[in-house]
Enzyme design. Structure first.
Site, mmCIF file in Angstrom:
data_model
loop_
_atom_site.group_PDB
_atom_site.id
_atom_site.type_symbol
_atom_site.label_atom_id
_atom_site.label_comp_id
_atom_site.label_asym_id
_atom_site.label_seq_id
_atom_site.Cartn_x
_atom_site.Cartn_y
_atom_site.Cartn_z
ATOM 1 N N TYR A 47 3.998 -8.993 16.375
ATOM 2 C CA TYR A 47 4.189 -7.973 15.345
ATOM 3 C C TYR A 47 4.774 -6.702 15.945
ATOM 4 O O TYR A 47 5.784 -6.178 15.463
ATOM 5 C CB TYR A 47 2.862 -7.676 14.643
ATOM 6 C CG TYR A 47 2.909 -6.447 13.759
ATOM 7 C CD1 TYR A 47 3.619 -6.457 12.564
ATOM 8 C CD2 TYR A 47 2.241 -5.282 14.130
ATOM 9 C CE1 TYR A 47 3.669 -5.325 11.757
ATOM 10 C CE2 TYR A 47 2.287 -4.149 13.328
ATOM 11 C CZ TYR A 47 2.996 -4.178 12.142
ATOM 12 O OH TYR A 47 3.046 -3.052 11.360
ATOM 13 N N LEU A 86 13.139 -9.913 2.010
ATOM 14 C CA LEU A 86 13.714 -9.306 3.211
ATOM 15 C C LEU A 86 14.032 -10.334 4.289
ATOM 16 O O LEU A 86 14.764 -10.023 5.235
ATOM 17 C CB LEU A 86 12.762 -8.243 3.762
ATOM 18 C CG LEU A 86 12.666 -6.948 2.958
ATOM 19 C CD1 LEU A 86 11.693 -5.980 3.628
ATOM 20 C CD2 LEU A 86 14.022 -6.281 2.794
ATOM 21 N N GLN A 125 0.819 -1.214 0.000
ATOM 22 C CA GLN A 125 0.000 0.000 0.000
ATOM 23 C C GLN A 125 0.854 1.265 0.000
ATOM 24 O O GLN A 125 0.713 2.139 -0.864
ATOM 25 C CB GLN A 125 -0.906 0.025 1.230
ATOM 26 C CG GLN A 125 -1.926 -1.068 1.295
ATOM 27 C CD GLN A 125 -2.755 -0.961 2.555
ATOM 28 O OE1 GLN A 125 -3.839 -0.399 2.555
ATOM 29 N NE2 GLN A 125 -2.253 -1.487 3.652
#
Length: 293
Positions: free
Chosen positions: A128, A40, A15
């Protein structure tokens, strides 16, 4: 910023990355990579890629953002959200490059009702948030010039996000139960990208030295239920579709693998004081985003 400035952009299909690819184009040559061209989670690939491209600026919006999946994918979340930013920072220091990185309101535990300031103690509730905090600390521990932008509740007209999910569900279900006790600021990815480009123009034009963490979210606040109500009010339904009834519920009625903070308000004063920037109110941003669709 010169036309020859090379900018390495990660997460170009995400996004924020999709918007950054456009806003950064006026600042130099953008080398835009996505998960297909740069994994990554592969530390060696990250280091090798930066050395091959040798950018003057690294912009890293890429992340493992699946909050609930991160609870069962801790190693992957740590690799992408913590280890990779640290490597980008080390390579930025080696090149004397600037690193721009995006973080999250989830580094805080969500207590109280005061908007969080950059210097408030971090205490993430989930994997997270913990992995993103570790990434912040790895960057801070490097000697590179860096800007870390913490944001909240990011959405846009593409990808996977609350806005698009709600628009779909409002056409599929007669009733939706939406959490009403988590408070934050929905933030349009385009506003993040445009503000980033403006800031990069500023820091390149003077002897800037106020590196570090800045909060960057759209103005105002609401709950997820309030966000859903605003989406519904702006949406257009045809005569064959009756919009869903939106029922407010507490977080306790919607258990998820990852705990969410109740207070995700971010204080954006530092961004305004240093750069003279405030993102527009979340309702105005939502209206613009939905007009585009």
């Amino acid at each position: 910023m010169t036309a020859t400035c090379r900018i390495l952009l990660t997460g170009a299909r995400g996004q924020v990355g999709w918007e950054l690819r456009r806003t950064l184009a006026s600042l130099g040559e953008v080398v835009a990579l996505d998960s297909r061209t740069l994994n990554l989670a592969d530390a060696d690939a990250v280091r090798r890629t930066v050395r091959e491209i040798a950018p003057a600026i690294i912009v890293n919006p890429a992340a493992h953002t699946a909050v609930d999946k991160a609870e069962s994918e801790q190693d992957l979340a740590h690799a992408v959200n913590a280890i990779a930013p640290g490597i980008l920072a080390e390579e930025a220091a080696r090149l004397d490059a600037l690193l721009v990185h995006y973080s999250t309101d989830y580094v805080f535990n969500g207590s109280g009702d005061r908007p969080w300031c950059e210097d408030d103690a971090c205490d993430p509730l989930n994997v997270y948030g913990a992995s993103k905090l570790a990434g912040e600390r790895a960057i801070a521990a490097s000697s590179c010039r860096h800007l870390i932008f913490r944001t909240s509740w990011v959405y846009g007209a593409r990808g996977s996000n609350f806005l698009l999910t709600m628009r779909r569900l409002m056409r599929e279900r007669p009733e939706l139960k939406i959490v009403a006790d988590q408070i934050g600021a929905p933030t349009w990815c385009r506003d993040l990208a445009e503000a980033t480009a403006l800031i990069l123009s500023q820091v390149s034009a003077c002897g800037f030295d106020q590196w570090g963490v800045y909060h960057m979210s759209n103005g105002g606040e609401t709950s997820w239920h309030g966000f859903a109500e605003a989406i519904q009010a702006l949406d257009e339904f045809d005569e064959t579709c009756a919009p869903s009834r939106l029922l407010p519920i507490p977080s306790s009625d919607y258990p998820t693998p990852a705990r969410r903070p109740l207070n995700s308000r971010l204080n954006n004063d530092r961004l305004a004081q240093v750069f003279g920037l405030r993102l527009q109110d979340w309702r105005a941003a939502l209206a613009l985003c939905m007009d585009e669709r």
